[in-house]
Write a protein that holds these residues in place. Structure first.
Motif, PDB file in Angstrom:
ATOM      1  N   PHE A   1       0.887  -1.163   0.000  1.00  0.00           N
ATOM      2  CA  PHE A   1       0.000   0.000   0.000  1.00  0.00           C
ATOM      3  C   PHE A   1       0.923   1.210   0.000  1.00  0.00           C
ATOM      4  CE2 PHE A   1      -2.141   3.552   1.908  1.00  0.00           C
ATOM      5  CZ  PHE A   1      -3.439   3.473   1.428  1.00  0.00           C
TER       6      PHE A   1
ATOM      7  N   GLN B   1      -9.034   2.914   3.520  1.00  0.00           N
ATOM      8  CA  GLN B   1      -9.007   2.025   4.686  1.00  0.00           C
ATOM      9  C   GLN B   1      -8.990   0.564   4.260  1.00  0.00           C
ATOM     10  OE1 GLN B   1     -12.493   3.609   6.644  1.00  0.00           O
ATOM     11  NE2 GLN B   1     -11.220   4.609   8.186  1.00  0.00           N
TER      12      GLN B   1
ATOM     13  N   PHE C   1       5.346   4.416   3.212  1.00  0.00           N
ATOM     14  CA  PHE C   1       4.931   5.776   3.558  1.00  0.00           C
ATOM     15  C   PHE C   1       6.011   6.755   3.124  1.00  0.00           C
ATOM     16  CE2 PHE C   1       4.725   9.088   7.065  1.00  0.00           C
ATOM     17  CZ  PHE C   1       3.667   9.780   6.497  1.00  0.00           C
TER      18      PHE C   1
ATOM     19  N   ILE D   1      -5.519  -0.367   2.957  1.00  0.00           N
ATOM     20  CA  ILE D   1      -4.553  -0.583   4.047  1.00  0.00           C
ATOM     21  C   ILE D   1      -4.763  -1.951   4.681  1.00  0.00           C
ATOM     22  CG2 ILE D   1      -3.869   0.173   6.360  1.00  0.00           C
ATOM     23  CD1 ILE D   1      -4.502   3.076   5.380  1.00  0.00           C
ATOM     24  N   ARG D   2      -6.012  -2.283   4.964  1.00  0.00           N
ATOM     25  CA  ARG D   2      -6.313  -3.585   5.591  1.00  0.00           C
ATOM     26  C   ARG D   2      -5.868  -4.765   4.735  1.00  0.00           C
ATOM     27  NH1 ARG D   2     -10.894  -1.006   7.634  1.00  0.00           N
ATOM     28  NH2 ARG D   2     -12.093  -1.373   5.753  1.00  0.00           N
TER      29      ARG D   2
ATOM     30  N   PHE E   1       3.299  -1.681   4.010  1.00  0.00           N
ATOM     31  CA  PHE E   1       2.858  -0.285   3.958  1.00  0.00           C
ATOM     32  C   PHE E   1       4.068   0.590   3.671  1.00  0.00           C
ATOM     33  CE2 PHE E   1       1.645   3.808   5.678  1.00  0.00           C
ATOM     34  CZ  PHE E   1       0.283   3.910   5.375  1.00  0.00           C
TER      35      PHE E   1
ATOM     36  N   SER F   1       1.418   5.061   0.548  1.00  0.00           N
ATOM     37  CA  SER F   1       0.848   6.245   1.190  1.00  0.00           C
ATOM     38  C   SER F   1       1.786   7.421   0.951  1.00  0.00           C
ATOM     39  CB  SER F   1       0.702   5.995   2.696  1.00  0.00           C
ATOM     40  OG  SER F   1       0.210   7.138   3.336  1.00  0.00           O
TER      41      SER F   1
END
Length: 74
Positions: free
Chosen positions: A8, A52, A63, A55-56, A61, A10
């Protein structure tokens, strides 16, 4: 059944959109399935719900840290 993504991504659009887009392209070209809002949120969809859910359903992740992204409410 859930569709899990490898990553993911971000980022803060104001400062890191170009870098995030390059990372997404690089990951895809190397066989990874990465969640990136510009690709994974169709127009008219509930933006926050899709984030959301993304992300789950991600194994990792990523960033992009930048002044705006660190202080952002989201």
């Amino acid at each position: 059944m859930h569709q899990f993504k490898h990553f993911f991504i971000s980022y803060g659009r104001k400062e890191s959109l170009a870098q995030a887009a390059r990372l997404h392209q690089h990951l895809r070209l190397n066989g990874y399935d990465a969640w990136f809002d510009k690709v994974n949120i169709p127009l008219g969809e509930d933006y926050w719900f899709r984030i959301q859910n993304g992300i789950r359903n991600a194994q990792n992740f990523v960033f992009f840290m930048a002044p705006h992204s660190i202080t952002s409410e989201n």
